[in-house]
Design a protein around this motif. Structure first.
Motif, PDB file in Angstrom:
ATOM      1  N   LYS A 186     -12.310  48.889  11.699  1.00  0.00           N
ATOM      2  CA  LYS A 186     -12.927  50.138  12.150  1.00  0.00           C
ATOM      3  C   LYS A 186     -12.352  50.564  13.502  1.00  0.00           C
ATOM      4  O   LYS A 186     -12.013  51.737  13.710  1.00  0.00           O
ATOM      5  N   ALA A 187     -12.234  49.620  14.434  1.00  0.00           N
ATOM      6  CA  ALA A 187     -11.694  49.938  15.753  1.00  0.00           C
ATOM      7  C   ALA A 187     -10.236  50.375  15.654  1.00  0.00           C
ATOM      8  O   ALA A 187      -9.793  51.273  16.380  1.00  0.00           O
ATOM      9  N   LEU A 188      -9.481  49.757  14.763  1.00  0.00           N
ATOM     10  CA  LEU A 188      -8.078  50.122  14.590  1.00  0.00           C
ATOM     11  C   LEU A 188      -7.939  51.535  14.023  1.00  0.00           C
ATOM     12  O   LEU A 188      -7.073  52.299  14.449  1.00  0.00           O
ATOM     13  N   ILE A 189      -8.789  51.868  13.062  1.00  0.00           N
ATOM     14  CA  ILE A 189      -8.770  53.221  12.497  1.00  0.00           C
ATOM     15  C   ILE A 189      -9.113  54.247  13.576  1.00  0.00           C
ATOM     16  O   ILE A 189      -8.453  55.290  13.712  1.00  0.00           O
ATOM     17  N   GLU A 190     -10.153  53.968  14.358  1.00  0.00           N
ATOM     18  CA  GLU A 190     -10.545  54.882  15.432  1.00  0.00           C
ATOM     19  C   GLU A 190      -9.399  55.084  16.415  1.00  0.00           C
ATOM     20  O   GLU A 190      -9.096  56.212  16.826  1.00  0.00           O
ATOM     21  N   SER A 191      -8.748  53.978  16.794  1.00  0.00           N
ATOM     22  CA  SER A 191      -7.634  54.070  17.734  1.00  0.00           C
ATOM     23  C   SER A 191      -6.470  54.843  17.143  1.00  0.00           C
ATOM     24  O   SER A 191      -5.831  55.653  17.840  1.00  0.00           O
ATOM     25  N   ALA A 192      -6.195  54.618  15.875  1.00  0.00           N
ATOM     26  CA  ALA A 192      -5.086  55.322  15.229  1.00  0.00           C
ATOM     27  C   ALA A 192      -5.309  56.829  15.250  1.00  0.00           C
ATOM     28  O   ALA A 192      -4.392  57.602  15.582  1.00  0.00           O
ATOM     29  N   PHE A 193      -6.511  57.267  14.924  1.00  0.00           N
ATOM     30  CA  PHE A 193      -6.802  58.703  14.936  1.00  0.00           C
ATOM     31  C   PHE A 193      -6.781  59.259  16.357  1.00  0.00           C
ATOM     32  O   PHE A 193      -6.301  60.373  16.592  1.00  0.00           O
ATOM     33  N   ASP A 194      -7.317  58.489  17.304  1.00  0.00           N
ATOM     34  CA  ASP A 194      -7.320  58.956  18.690  1.00  0.00           C
ATOM     35  C   ASP A 194      -5.897  59.132  19.217  1.00  0.00           C
ATOM     36  O   ASP A 194      -5.598  60.103  19.922  1.00  0.00           O
ATOM     37  N   GLN A 195      -5.028  58.194  18.880  1.00  0.00           N
ATOM     38  CA  GLN A 195      -3.646  58.291  19.346  1.00  0.00           C
ATOM     39  C   GLN A 195      -2.920  59.469  18.704  1.00  0.00           C
ATOM     40  O   GLN A 195      -2.145  60.171  19.363  1.00  0.00           O
ATOM     41  N   LEU A 196      -3.167  59.701  17.434  1.00  0.00           N
ATOM     42  CA  LEU A 196      -2.539  60.849  16.777  1.00  0.00           C
ATOM     43  C   LEU A 196      -3.007  62.159  17.408  1.00  0.00           C
ATOM     44  O   LEU A 196      -2.201  63.054  17.672  1.00  0.00           O
ATOM     45  N   ARG A 197      -4.287  62.267  17.646  1.00  0.00           N
ATOM     46  CA  ARG A 197      -4.819  63.505  18.223  1.00  0.00           C
ATOM     47  C   ARG A 197      -4.325  63.719  19.646  1.00  0.00           C
ATOM     48  O   ARG A 197      -4.210  64.850  20.116  1.00  0.00           O
TER      49      ARG A 197
END
Length: 225
Positions: A186-197
């Protein structure tokens, strides 16, 4: 108050459960014995149904193995359609990815077992690529519908669906390949989206789950630029 489930609803649930059981059995047997040795009879026996029942759901064993991948992709499409139409598209896709990963009833290792089995078999991989083209277009069309774009002429819906798919895959690959088991999907998914945005700014650390923060630009720096 007693809630009575309609017979049609019960039948649909039973059919879905049988289809899922057959798909899981196909992946499990393929992983244990090698896909080439797996038969429809063996899959049916493993799932506790008849071979005739197997063929009521799938034409062949390839379809059974690909079932889980197909269902996961279609779920994205349906969940996106169910999100509020006024919600920013990035937020909708982020919510969907996080909810799917955090779902206690979902075994992510089953998804990866199916993916590894497919990648190891050229025939399965070819079928997956055919299916992938159709499924990604459906998701792209849903994104285009939400964003007022055209999937056939605009880059945005095409880029967004590829970026989101890549972000989820990258995050889950890190989680599955973490020998210490310290990472959190879950934390990895959140980080991935945050970095893309954030536009993928250069990282400030090598932590797999951290989200790099762009350096602030002061007014003095801007005036000197």
């Amino acid at each position: 108050m007693v809630i009575v489930t309609s017979p049609t609803g019960l039948r649909d649930l039973k059919k879905a459960a049988t289809r899922d059981a057959l798909g899981q059995a196909a992946v499990r047997l393929g992983k244990e014995h090698g896909f080439d040795t797996v038969t429809a009879d063996a899959i049916a026996h493993e799932a506790g149904v008849s071979t005739r029942t197997f063929h009521n759901y799938f034409s062949n064993k390839e379809e059974a193995v690909l079932h889980h991948i197909e269902e996961s992709a279609l779920e994205w499409f349906e969940l996106l359609r169910a999100r509020p139409s006024t919600e920013p598209i990035w937020e909708s896709l982020r919510h969907i990815a996080i909810d799917l990963v955090a779902d206690p009833g979902r075994d992510l290792e089953d998804t990866f077992a199916a993916a590894r089995l497919i990648e190891a078999n050229p025939a399965l991989m070819a079928r997956k690529l055919e299916m992938h083209h159709s499924l990604t277009r459906r998701l792209g069309e849903a994104i285009a519908e939400r964003t007022g774009t055209d999937i056939d002429i605009d880059l945005y819906p095409n880029l967004l669906q590829m970026a989101v798919g890549g972000a989820v895959t990258a995050a889950l690959n890190i989680w599955m390949n973490d020998p210490a088991g310290a990472s959190n999907p879950k934390a990895l998914i959140e980080s991935a989206f945050d970095q893309l945005r954030a536009g993928l700014p250069e990282p400030n650390s090598r932590s797999a789950g951290s989200t790099p923060v762009p350096e602030p630009h002061s007014s003095e720096h801007n005036r000197g630029a």
